[in-house]
Design a protein around this motif. Structure first.
Motif, short mmCIF file in Angstrom:
data_model
loop_
_atom_site.label_atom_id
_atom_site.label_comp_id
_atom_site.label_asym_id
_atom_site.label_seq_id
_atom_site.Cartn_x
_atom_site.Cartn_y
_atom_site.Cartn_z
N GLN A 26 0.85 -1.19 0.00
CA GLN A 26 0.00 0.00 0.00
C GLN A 26 0.89 1.24 0.00
N PRO A 27 0.75 2.09 -1.02
CA PRO A 27 1.62 3.26 -1.11
C PRO A 27 1.37 4.27 0.00
N LYS A 28 2.44 4.94 0.41
CA LYS A 28 2.35 6.17 1.19
C LYS A 28 2.52 7.32 0.18
N VAL A 29 1.63 8.29 0.25
CA VAL A 29 1.55 9.30 -0.80
C VAL A 29 1.76 10.69 -0.21
N ASP A 30 2.50 11.52 -0.95
CA ASP A 30 2.56 12.95 -0.65
C ASP A 30 1.27 13.56 -1.18
N ALA A 63 2.71 -6.89 -6.16
CA ALA A 63 3.99 -6.30 -6.55
C ALA A 63 3.96 -5.83 -7.99
N GLU A 64 3.29 -6.59 -8.89
CA GLU A 64 3.26 -6.22 -10.30
C GLU A 64 2.48 -4.92 -10.50
N ALA A 65 1.39 -4.75 -9.74
CA ALA A 65 0.62 -3.51 -9.87
C ALA A 65 1.40 -2.32 -9.35
#
Length: 711
Positions: free
Chosen positions: A468-472, A690-692
């Motif tokens: 899960q990304p952490k986003v600015d 991981a691919e996404a």
């Protein structure tokens, strides 16, 4: 004997000496001569003399004095001394015997019989010596065996005790000299005295032998346990004439048996009954309750996450914690409202049945509510802070309850039911108690199968990592990711962590699961780098056993080295509850990890114990605001006060602040206004394979490669 015996003839009459010497040498003896007492004594002191023929009437030292001095020599006590005398009066003969003579030969000597008298005296001496040695060997054997013997003449109560018996009773010489059966019987401890006296009376009057064990207080005051066996010797008419007894000190054996019993039946750490003995103790209590139509309750308690506690504080202090837990459980039973009689208190049992598991049997429990009251009391008692070398530890426990005879009618069945109820309590979130019911049988079987499946999954490629990304939130750029494990079950499909992480913690699989996540996360980072994508910090949640492992820094460095990654590529997420188990050790461990270059994030901030009190001590890089404080942040006012405070606090400490669980644009905008740009949640991106993630990063790079925010 005739070929080896050496004789000494002491006589001032040279003719008499010569005739005696000739006669005895003809008989095969080795003969030496002395013409006075002084010479004889000197020869005897040198040794090697087997028999002395001694004239009584001699100038200087007479035969009486020589005989007395012979008996005073170390080797003279049993030496046969035949006195040669022409004095036939009774007074002279008695005086010779009093001086120590073995026998006397009257003059004139019958030379033909002399050798026979000598041989008889030597045989008698050999028999006496053999008997003496036998007695000495017997006394030594009795001394080694802590045993002694005694005799009692029934008619006159004359009592004789051996040196071995004196040793058993630590009797001083004066007590031995005046020993009586009554004086030694008086050393028997009061609790056993009447029993012993009755047995001895039955032996003396009725001829009944006996054997028994009892306690005595020795003459030196020590209390010892002895075993006594008595036989009865009868006279010609069959009446008891004499008692002969053997008394042995068996205290050491009794103590050894007691220690063996203690080891076999009791837990060496807490002193409580062990699981095996617990079942033995339960059986009579349950049988009695069945006869009286009463109910009982069996409570099985397990300290939550105790392995992590043990790893954190060390085994020695962990043992100290378990001893305090045992004391609190015993106190809970004693204080229970259920204990309304001494019998209830006596038959209620607390036992340690596992590393951090305890069983409690409550008798006379007629209502389930009564068992509930005790369970709640126990859980409250255990949750009170434990002081350990100046540190406070806070424990929780889970507890399962089974009722007799509703759930089972024997100890083994109750234990199984309580164990299944315990699993249900743990599944409810720990710190809980649950009763057993039939549905738990199916749940227990399903849990066992799931545990086996999970063990297989870790080693056979069924686990997957999602990120899960952490986003600015100000730019939309991905600044990092959090690795989240998923289980690709061959039958059930993708299993979310909420369904198997608690199971892994309970069955000891959480550390190998964490090891797999670390290895897989570094492997995926290496692949992204090789594909030309930027190096993103990957956050990995550390389980308590992994964090407590002294080898963790070296393990992490080895994983990074295998994949040629720098320490900054990993962010290690820890929870407040993990750190608060032992604050001092946690501070040292975090410091060691940061010294190696790893970034540390505090997850779920604000939901733990005393975060603000300890935050300044923990060497951290990142605070993650728990999603519970994000839900109403867009409403402003009181709803956003905690989030605003955490953001300001993080800024004050120089920490990066990440908001978790951001799901709406309004939440994101409110957080931006409060100064929190780093956000994580479904609004920005859901967890993805991981691919996404690779596709997302490539799309970002194609649009406008953002600057990666360093941790």
């Amino acid at each position: 004997m005739a070929a080896t015996a050496r004789l000494l003839i002491v006589d001032d009459d040279e003719v008499m000496r010569a005739m005696a010497t000739h006669t005895l040498r003809q008989a095969g003896f080795d003969v030496a001569e002395a013409d006075d007492g002084g010479t004889a004594l000197a020869m005897l002191a040198a040794g090697g003399i087997d028999l002395v023929l001694l004239d009584l009437v001699m100038p200087g030292l007479d035969g009486y004095e020589v005989c007395r001095r012979i008996r005073a020599l170390p080797q003279g006590a049993l030496l046969p001394v035949l006195v040669l005398t022409g004095l036939n009066d009774t007074v002279s003969i008695d005086a010779a015997y009093e001086a120590g003579a073995s026998d006397f030969i009257a003059k004139p000597i019958h030379w033909t019989l002399l050798s026979h008298r000598v041989r008889y005296a030597l045989r008698a001496s050999a028999a006496i010596t053999s008997a003496q040695r036998t007695r000495e060997r017997l006394e030594r054997a009795q001394q080694i065996a802590h045993m002694g013997h005694w005799e009692l003449v029934v008619a006159n109560q004359q009592f004789h005790c051996s040196p071995g018996l004196a040793q058993v009773y630590a009797a001083p010489p004066e007590a031995v000299a005046t020993a009586t059966a009554r004086s030694f019987a008086g050393r028997v401890c009061p609790g056993d005295r009447q029993r012993v006296l009755s047995a001895r009376k039955a032996a003396a009057l009725g001829g009944q032998p006996y054997q028994m064990s009892f306690e005595v207080q020795r003459f030196d005051g020590a209390v010892r346990t002895v075993f006594e066996q008595v036989v009865v010797l009868r006279d010609a008419s069959g009446a008891p004439e004499r008692l002969e007894g053997i008394t042995q000190d068996i205290t050491d054996r009794i103590e050894a048996e007691r220690r063996i019993t203690q080891l076999a039946h009791f837990d060496s750490l807490t002193g409580l009954p062990n699981g095996r003995f617990f079942r033995e103790l339960c059986t009579p209590a349950l049988e009695r309750s069945a006869r009286l139509h009463r109910s009982c309750a069996l409570l099985q308690l397990d300290i939550d996450r105790f392995k992590a506690v043990n790893d954190a504080v060390g085994h020695a202090e962990g043992d100290a914690v378990l001893r305090q837990v045992a004391e609190r459980l015993m106190a809970s039973i004693r204080a229970s409202d259920l204990v309304v009689s001494s019998r209830s208190l006596r038959e209620s049992v607390v036992a340690r049945v596992g590393a951090n598991s305890f069983n409690l049997l409550l008798v006379d429990v007629d209502q389930a509510q009564a068992a509930t009251s005790v369970a709640e009391r126990v859980l409250r008692t255990l949750s009170a802070p434990i002081l350990l070398d100046g540190r406070e530890l806070v424990l929780t426990a889970s507890l399962g309850i089974a009722l007799f005879p509703r759930d089972a009618t024997d100890a083994d069945g109750l234990v199984r039911c309580a164990e299944q109820a315990l699993y249900s309590a743990k599944a409810a979130g720990r710190g809980q108690h649950r009763f057993f019911d039939e549905a738990m049988n199916q749940a227990a079987s399903a849990r066992l199968a799931r545990e086996s499946d999970l063990r297989h999954a870790i080693g056979h490629g069924q686990l997957r990592l999602h990120y899960q990304p952490k986003v600015d939130a100000a730019t939309g750029a991905t600044s990092g990711v959090e690795a989240l494990v998923r289980w690709q079950h061959p039958v059930q499909g993708l299993v979310p962590p909420v369904q198997f992480i608690p199971l892994a913690e309970e069955c000891g699989l959480i550390k190998p699961l964490t090891d797999w996540v670390l290895e897989a996360a570094c492997h995926d980072s290496r692949q992204r780098l090789d594909a030309g994508l930027p190096l993103l910090p990957v956050a990995v949640n550390l389980a308590a056993p992994s964090f407590a492992d002294p080898g963790l820094p070296d393990q992490l460095l080895a994983v990074l080295a295998r994949h040629q990654l720098p320490p900054g590529s990993l962010v290690l997420e820890v929870t407040e509850s993990l750190l608060m188990t032992d604050v001092d050790r946690a501070v040292k461990r975090l410091g060691a990890l940061r010294a190696q270059g790893f970034a540390i994030a505090l997850d779920d901030f604000g939901t733990g114990y005393s975060s603000l009190n300890y935050l300044n001590r923990f060497p951290l890089d990142e605070l993650k605001i728990d999603r519970s404080f994000i839900t109403d942040v867009a409403l402003g006012g009181r709803h956003s006060a905690i989030a605003a405070s955490v953001i300001a606090l993080g800024r004050e400490f120089g920490l990066r602040v990440v908001a978790e669980g951001v799901e709406t644009a309004a939440q994101a905008e409110a957080l931006l206004r409060l100064g929190c740009r780093q956000q994580q949640g479904w609004l920005h991106a859901r967890p993805m394979p991981a691919e996404a993630l690779v596709q997302r990063l490539r799309a970002e790079a194609a649009a406008q490669p953002p600057a990666v925010t360093a941790l």
